[in-house]
Design a protein around this motif. Structure first.
Motif, PDB file in Angstrom:
ATOM      1  N   ASN A 100       2.838 -13.957 -15.302  1.00 51.75           N
ATOM      2  CA  ASN A 100       2.371 -15.346 -15.315  1.00 51.75           C
ATOM      3  C   ASN A 100       1.979 -15.819 -16.707  1.00 51.75           C
ATOM      4  O   ASN A 100       1.214 -16.762 -16.857  1.00 51.75           O
ATOM      5  CB  ASN A 100       1.195 -15.527 -14.354  1.00 51.75           C
ATOM      6  N   THR A 101       2.475 -15.129 -17.743  1.00 49.70           N
ATOM      7  CA  THR A 101       2.182 -15.545 -19.111  1.00 49.70           C
ATOM      8  C   THR A 101       3.456 -15.524 -19.951  1.00 49.70           C
ATOM      9  O   THR A 101       4.429 -14.845 -19.619  1.00 49.70           O
ATOM     10  CB  THR A 101       1.140 -14.625 -19.782  1.00 49.70           C
ATOM     11  N   VAL A 102       3.402 -16.253 -21.056  1.00 48.14           N
ATOM     12  CA  VAL A 102       4.523 -16.328 -21.994  1.00 48.14           C
ATOM     13  C   VAL A 102       4.011 -16.003 -23.386  1.00 48.14           C
ATOM     14  O   VAL A 102       2.993 -16.540 -23.824  1.00 48.14           O
ATOM     15  CB  VAL A 102       5.154 -17.741 -22.009  1.00 48.14           C
ATOM     16  N   TYR A 162       7.458 -11.658 -19.375  1.00 43.39           N
ATOM     17  CA  TYR A 162       7.601 -10.555 -18.424  1.00 43.39           C
ATOM     18  C   TYR A 162       6.261  -9.908 -18.083  1.00 43.39           C
ATOM     19  O   TYR A 162       6.239  -8.842 -17.468  1.00 43.39           O
ATOM     20  CB  TYR A 162       8.532  -9.480 -19.001  1.00 43.39           C
ATOM     21  N   PHE A 163       5.149 -10.526 -18.478  1.00 43.69           N
ATOM     22  CA  PHE A 163       3.874  -9.843 -18.412  1.00 43.69           C
ATOM     23  C   PHE A 163       2.836 -10.654 -17.632  1.00 43.69           C
ATOM     24  O   PHE A 163       2.866 -11.885 -17.644  1.00 43.69           O
ATOM     25  CB  PHE A 163       3.326  -9.574 -19.818  1.00 43.69           C
ATOM     26  N   CYS A 164       1.913  -9.946 -16.978  1.00 42.58           N
ATOM     27  CA  CYS A 164       0.786 -10.607 -16.330  1.00 42.58           C
ATOM     28  C   CYS A 164      -0.281 -10.913 -17.370  1.00 42.58           C
ATOM     29  O   CYS A 164      -0.212 -10.459 -18.526  1.00 42.58           O
ATOM     30  CB  CYS A 164       0.213  -9.720 -15.218  1.00 42.58           C
ATOM     31  N   PHE A 165      -1.279 -11.677 -16.978  1.00 41.82           N
ATOM     32  CA  PHE A 165      -2.327 -12.084 -17.900  1.00 41.82           C
ATOM     33  C   PHE A 165      -3.084 -10.880 -18.464  1.00 41.82           C
ATOM     34  O   PHE A 165      -3.369 -10.810 -19.651  1.00 41.82           O
ATOM     35  CB  PHE A 165      -3.294 -13.030 -17.180  1.00 41.82           C
ATOM     36  N   CYS A 173       5.198  -7.847 -13.094  1.00 44.86           N
ATOM     37  CA  CYS A 173       4.933  -7.537 -14.501  1.00 44.86           C
ATOM     38  C   CYS A 173       5.608  -6.221 -14.862  1.00 44.86           C
ATOM     39  O   CYS A 173       5.506  -5.235 -14.123  1.00 44.86           O
ATOM     40  CB  CYS A 173       3.427  -7.440 -14.738  1.00 44.86           C
ATOM     41  N   VAL A 174       6.306  -6.172 -16.009  1.00 39.64           N
ATOM     42  CA  VAL A 174       7.054  -4.972 -16.384  1.00 39.64           C
ATOM     43  C   VAL A 174       6.174  -3.904 -17.014  1.00 39.64           C
ATOM     44  O   VAL A 174       6.657  -2.818 -17.354  1.00 39.64           O
ATOM     45  CB  VAL A 174       8.205  -5.332 -17.353  1.00 39.64           C
ATOM     46  N   VAL A 212       9.168  -0.520 -22.031  1.00 40.34           N
ATOM     47  CA  VAL A 212       7.901  -1.210 -22.277  1.00 40.34           C
ATOM     48  C   VAL A 212       6.744  -0.242 -22.183  1.00 40.34           C
ATOM     49  O   VAL A 212       5.815  -0.271 -22.984  1.00 40.34           O
ATOM     50  CB  VAL A 212       7.727  -2.373 -21.278  1.00 40.34           C
ATOM     51  N   SER A 213       6.778   0.659 -21.182  1.00 38.26           N
ATOM     52  CA  SER A 213       5.687   1.603 -21.022  1.00 38.26           C
ATOM     53  C   SER A 213       5.548   2.496 -22.244  1.00 38.26           C
ATOM     54  O   SER A 213       4.443   2.855 -22.652  1.00 38.26           O
ATOM     55  CB  SER A 213       5.921   2.461 -19.769  1.00 38.26           C
TER      56      SER A 213
END
Length: 300
Positions: free
Chosen positions: A223-225, A233-236, A214-215, A5-6
């Motif tokens: 906290n998001t889709v 797998y991700f934060c806002f 979060c990845v 992901v990075s």
């Protein structure tokens, strides 16, 4: 997976458009920033509420704020302006309690007081600096603009300065180009993926990474889709940056149509029963300004 992901997100910081949010580190001692960094709230008293933009503001770029909360114990409201000093080079401990006149007197800052009639809850204010160094503001229920201050040097980078002062308790930065983000209460609402089959929805509910790390940033909770692919797998903050950069889910490369922000219920792992979709957030209806109030203490 983190390295994968990075790598996909490696170019985010080089993206030509950086979303306008509040500076995450340099702020008044009473300021609390919401996780997205779009909302700033003054916790107590009527001062120590100075915040800055996270990036320089272009000439004629309109900074748009909505007043979310007010505290009728105090008089006065927002102070608006610009600074030529990079907020990252400031120490929050050295910030004065007031933008006007304290921060202005320190130099490299130009700010003015928003009239009291424009500091009510629900008011949307836009302010900007033109090529001649004049700062104007406009409110949403008026067609004309008003001069706030002048003689601002525009040949150097300028960051927005907002002092959440007096009656003004909380403000939100509004960005018309911001991607559509919806909020869903996980114990009451349906994950409506607009085309996803039941097995995908079931897999999300049973194997969601909501509440885990979060990845992308490895710091905030996921906290998001992403919709319609349902990857969660991700934060806002990282989801927003993904939308502003590639617009594709880093895991499957599918175009992202919406970001679904899941409530704290889901973050705590409470089983979800999805029933219906919540409408997109809209500014609250305008409320009539209440000019008659008796504050307990009036700031100088």
């Amino acid at each position: 997976m983190g390295a994968f992901v990075s790598t996909l997100l490696g170019g985010l910081v080089q993206d030509p458009y950086i979303p306008l949010v509040f500076h995450p580190d340099t702020k008044g001692s009473q300021i609390i920033l919401e996780e997205s960094e779009y909302i700033a709230t003054r916790a107590a008293t009527f001062h120590d509420g100075i915040v800055f933009s996270n990036r320089p503001i272009h000439v004629n770029e309109k900074v748009t704020l909505e007043i979310l909360k007010e505290d009728d114990r105090w008089f006065g409201g927002l102070r608006l302006g610009f600074t030529s000093e990079h907020p990252s080079l400031m120490d929050s401990r050295d910030l004065p309690p007031f933008a006007c006149p304290n921060l202005v007197k320190q130099g490299k800052c130009w700010a003015g007081v928003l009239p009291d009639e424009y500091v009510g809850k629900g008011t949307i204010v836009r302010f900007w600096v033109n090529r001649k160094g004049c700062v104007f503001f406009r409110v949403d229920h008026e067609s004309g603009s008003h001069l706030l201050l002048k003689d601002v040097p525009v040949k150097r980078p300028l960051w927005a300065v907002i002092d959440i002062y007096g009656r003004t308790k909380a403000v939100q930065l509004l960005d018309p180009s911001r991607p559509k983000i919806c909020t869903y209460e996980s114990n009451q609402l349906e994950l409506n993926t607009a085309g996803q089959n039941e097995s995908v929805c079931r897999n999300f509910c049973e194997g969601s990474s909501i509440g885990k790390e979060c990845v992308v940033c490895f710091y905030r909770k996921a906290n998001t889709v992403m919709l319609p692919c349902c990857h969660a797998y991700f934060c806002f903050c990282c989801s927003t940056r993904i939308l502003y950069s590639s617009g594709c889910c880093p895991l499957c490369r599918q175009n992202v149509e919406k970001v679904l922000r899941v409530s704290a219920w889901a973050e705590k792992g409470i089983p979800a029963k999805w029933l219906e979709e919540v409408e997109d957030s809209q500014p609250p209806p305008r409320q009539k300004l209440n000019r008659a109030h008796a504050p307990e203490t009036s700031p100088s």
